[in-house]
Design a protein around this motif. Structure first.
Motif, PDB file in Angstrom:
ATOM      1  N   VAL A  84      50.710  91.969  26.086  1.00 27.01           N
ATOM      2  CA  VAL A  84      51.785  92.331  27.375  1.00 27.01           C
ATOM      3  C   VAL A  84      50.936  92.282  28.400  1.00 27.01           C
ATOM      4  CG1 VAL A  84      53.341  94.109  28.455  1.00 27.01           C
ATOM      5  CG2 VAL A  84      53.557  93.732  26.041  1.00 27.01           C
ATOM      6  N   THR A  86      50.700  93.539  32.667  1.00 33.28           N
ATOM      7  CA  THR A  86      51.391  93.903  33.854  1.00 33.28           C
ATOM      8  C   THR A  86      50.961  93.422  35.085  1.00 33.28           C
ATOM      9  OG1 THR A  86      51.798  96.155  32.768  1.00 33.28           O
ATOM     10  CG2 THR A  86      52.038  96.215  35.236  1.00 33.28           C
ATOM     11  N   GLN A 106      56.196  93.735  34.023  1.00 28.94           N
ATOM     12  CA  GLN A 106      55.548  93.619  32.730  1.00 28.94           C
ATOM     13  C   GLN A 106      56.200  92.186  32.222  1.00 28.94           C
ATOM     14  OE1 GLN A 106      56.225  96.863  29.850  1.00 28.94           O
ATOM     15  NE2 GLN A 106      54.314  97.689  30.491  1.00 28.94           N
ATOM     16  N   TYR A 107      55.112  91.398  31.562  1.00 31.20           N
ATOM     17  CA  TYR A 107      55.292  90.218  30.883  1.00 31.20           C
ATOM     18  C   TYR A 107      54.933  90.019  29.284  1.00 31.20           C
ATOM     19  CZ  TYR A 107      56.049  88.852  35.641  1.00 31.20           C
ATOM     20  OH  TYR A 107      56.514  88.613  36.916  1.00 31.20           O
ATOM     21  N   ALA A 108      55.466  89.784  28.460  1.00 31.99           N
ATOM     22  CA  ALA A 108      55.499  89.875  27.169  1.00 31.99           C
ATOM     23  C   ALA A 108      55.337  88.550  26.592  1.00 31.99           C
ATOM     24  CB  ALA A 108      56.609  90.664  26.332  1.00 31.99           C
ATOM     25  N   ASN A 125      45.952  94.554  31.817  1.00 32.17           N
ATOM     26  CA  ASN A 125      46.505  94.836  30.248  1.00 32.17           C
ATOM     27  C   ASN A 125      46.787  96.351  30.092  1.00 32.17           C
ATOM     28  OD1 ASN A 125      47.282  95.269  27.623  1.00 32.17           O
ATOM     29  ND2 ASN A 125      45.344  94.229  26.935  1.00 32.17           N
TER      30      ASN A 125
END
Length: 166
Positions: A84, A86, A106-108, A125
């Motif tokens: 993940v 940010t 946030q990007y998963a 991160n």
């Protein structure tokens, strides 16, 4: 009879950085063997250098991140392959320095983040596990401009030139 001359112009369309990032990211055999982690700084490896774009693989241990930066006029996209990430971003002001947007995104895994030519951001991160991302820039990066934070605003510092400073 007068002769007419036709000039054909080859129109160069901008690369679809989102589609390229997703396509390259889905090809695990392309990047999996390049994954490395460095305890002192983010690790990166160039995956592609094409006439209209370039692609980079980046790895991020927990706590690693970028400083505030833009991409020197290149547009782009990144896709998270593991972990993940940010992103904090800044809003470019027509009559003053960029202003930091208070919320972060946030990007998963499998999330893709496209951005334009005037995008200023900071990626970190903040998770507990390592992260891997694939970044595509069009046109290829020639410089990156860095910023320092001051009272919610960003002030430019020295630019870094491709092939010279990184």
């Amino acid at each position: 009879m007068p002769s007419s001359t036709r000039t054909h112009h080859k129109t160069r369309t901008p690369a679809d950085t989102t589609a390229i990032a997703l396509r390259l990211g889905a090809n695990r055999s392309l990047w999996e063997g390049l994954v490395r982690y460095d305890a002192t700084s983010r690790y990166y490896a160039r995956l592609a250098a094409e006439p209209t774009y370039e692609a980079w693989l980046l790895t991020w241990l927990p706590g690693q991140g970028t400083d505030w930066h833009d991409h020197g006029g290149s547009a782009g996209a990144f896709v998270v392959l593991e972990g993940v990430l940010t992103e904090q971003r800044a809003q470019v002001q027509p009559d003053g320095p960029p202003r930091i947007v208070p919320s972060a995104q946030q990007y998963a895994v499998e999330a893709v983040r496209p951005f334009g030519t005037k995008h200023i951001h900071k990626v970190t991160n903040n998770g507990l596990a390592p992260a891997i991302s694939l970044h595509v820039y069009a046109p290829s990066l020639s410089e990156m401009n860095y910023y320092r934070e001051q009272d919610g605003l960003l002030r430019p510092t020295d630019p870094k030139l491709a092939g010279v400073d990184w």
